[in-house]
Design a protein around this motif. Structure first.
Motif, PDB file in Angstrom:
ATOM      1  N   LYS A 163       0.758   3.269   7.458  1.00  0.00           N
ATOM      2  CA  LYS A 163      -0.421   3.283   8.315  1.00  0.00           C
ATOM      3  C   LYS A 163      -1.698   3.279   7.485  1.00  0.00           C
ATOM      4  O   LYS A 163      -1.720   3.743   6.346  1.00  0.00           O
ATOM      5  CB  LYS A 163      -0.403   4.509   9.231  1.00  0.00           C
ATOM      6  N   ASP A 164      -2.778   2.759   8.078  1.00  0.00           N
ATOM      7  CA  ASP A 164      -4.062   2.743   7.386  1.00  0.00           C
ATOM      8  C   ASP A 164      -4.804   4.055   7.610  1.00  0.00           C
ATOM      9  O   ASP A 164      -4.265   5.001   8.206  1.00  0.00           O
ATOM     10  CB  ASP A 164      -4.903   1.543   7.830  1.00  0.00           C
ATOM     11  N   GLU A 165      -6.027   4.133   7.149  1.00  0.00           N
ATOM     12  CA  GLU A 165      -6.805   5.370   7.245  1.00  0.00           C
ATOM     13  C   GLU A 165      -7.085   5.783   8.684  1.00  0.00           C
ATOM     14  O   GLU A 165      -7.329   6.953   8.968  1.00  0.00           O
ATOM     15  CB  GLU A 165      -8.125   5.209   6.479  1.00  0.00           C
TER      16      GLU A 165
ATOM     17  N   LEU B 273       0.006  -0.912   9.350  1.00  0.00           N
ATOM     18  CA  LEU B 273      -0.357  -2.117   8.611  1.00  0.00           C
ATOM     19  C   LEU B 273       0.313  -3.314   9.263  1.00  0.00           C
ATOM     20  O   LEU B 273       1.394  -3.206   9.848  1.00  0.00           O
ATOM     21  CB  LEU B 273       0.078  -1.992   7.149  1.00  0.00           C
TER      22      LEU B 273
END
Length: 351
Positions: free
Chosen positions: A325-327, A332
């Motif tokens: 996962k991104d921030e 993703l």
């Protein structure tokens, strides 16, 4: 009255509705061989009657995921024929083994409904139970699927979402035979329950490219007739522009890839939760890595359990991804599966 079954739309489902699905399935050796041909699954218990007998079975049991697909497929024409996508799973268990010659069937109860704000679709939450010919429970699962609405101009505003357990509790009684000394030359792996550590990450090196024929034949094998998997003409007019791969096939591919590093994890005890993070299409190449989330030291002295997280990615080596996962907490774009599940693995009888 029309003799044609057009499948159920979101408005057709009611909380508490119960469905007995048609088409019970007697499982054959051909199903087993075809599953191996389509997934490359290599777990030894499901490949060899001789080894299975040494491990206490009368003959080799079905791969848990093959049984899952063959049983789960019964629900498609009633639940997800008009689906946009299958979104996730929870509380999936495999109470009893299934063998070639057994006949499986499925029943479902609708446990939740959530209409989407766009008015075009909604999410249907179901609880399905599979039985064999002796009425023994062989599969218990909950899943949620996004389904088209029939009338997009009317809003019900229904939002009844069930809650799910994060993980299934491990029962004292586990229905597998007592395990004696494991033949590691036959299973292909020398690592046991004691050899794994919480936090350990296994970057499985093999990738599997999935052709149109692979996922189409797999879905046909399971009698899963969801339109999004078969109707290329229809799917060309959607934003996807092509047929969507059945998410269960992605799970099977990820499980097959995980063999390298988890060779002795012959049994799936439960699928605690699963998310199809992004769609998968023909020609995509799947890679995977597995994290050890928890070690569960069962009171039996011959087996233990590992709670795992297997993440599958498409068209990118798994070691290139440190976090799926991104921030902002979004997956993703190359992550296609995030699976939390528990496996049973023998303890080392020599220690």
């Amino acid at each position: 009255m029309s003799k044609i079954n057009l499948g159920n739309f979101f408005e057709d489902f009611k909380i508490g509705q119960k469905i007995i699905h048609p088409l019970p399935r007697t499982i054959t050796d051909g199903d087993v061989s075809f599953y191996i041909a389509l997934t490359g699954s290599r777990f030894a218990l499901h490949s060899s009657d001789v080894l299975a007998q040494k491990m206490g079975y009368k003959k080799k049991p079905l791969d848990d995921l093959l049984m899952f697909h063959l049983t789960f497929g019964k629900s498609v024409q009633d639940i997800s024929l008009n689906a946009i996508a299958n979104l996730g799973y929870a509380e999936v268990s495999f109470p009893n083994p299934v063998f070639v010659g057994d006949t499986v069937r499925l029943e479902t109860e609708i446990i939740g409904l959530k209409e989407n704000s766009n008015g075009k679709s909604g999410v249907v939450y179901v609880h399905s139970i599979g039985y064999n010919q002796d009425e023994q429970e062989v599969l218990n699962l909950k899943r949620w699927v996004m389904v088209h609405k029939k009338n997009k101009n009317e809003m019900s505003n229904i939002k009844d979402i069930p809650t799910f357990e994060k993980t299934l509790a491990v029962e004292k009684s586990i229905n597998i035979p007592k395990q004696k000394e494991i033949d590691t030359l036959a299973t292909g792996g020398k690592f046991f329950f004691e050899d794994y550590e919480v936090g350990e990450r296994l970057n499985h090196p093999e990738g599997i490219t999935i052709d149109d024929s692979d996922h189409t034949l797999a879905t046909k094998l399971y009698q899963n007739n969801a339109k999004v998997h078969f109707d290329d003409f229809m799917m060309k007019s959607t934003p996807m522009g092509q047929r969507l791969m059945y998410g269960g096939h992605v799970i099977s591919i990820a499980r097959a890839i995980s063999f390298n590093g988890l060779q002795n994890a012959q049994w799936i005890y439960s699928i605690n939760s699963g998310a199809h993070a992004n769609p998968t299409y023909a020609k995509d190449t799947i890679y995977a890595y597995t994290e050890i989330l928890e070690k569960i030291n069962h009171e039996r002295d011959d087996i233990g359990l590992l709670r795992l997280r297997t993440v599958a990615v498409k068209n990118q080596k798994s070691e290139e991804i440190s976090n799926p996962k991104d921030e902002d907490g979004k997956y993703l774009k190359n992550v296609v599966l995030d699976l939390d599940y528990t496996v049973i693995i023998p303890k080392n009888k020599k220690k």
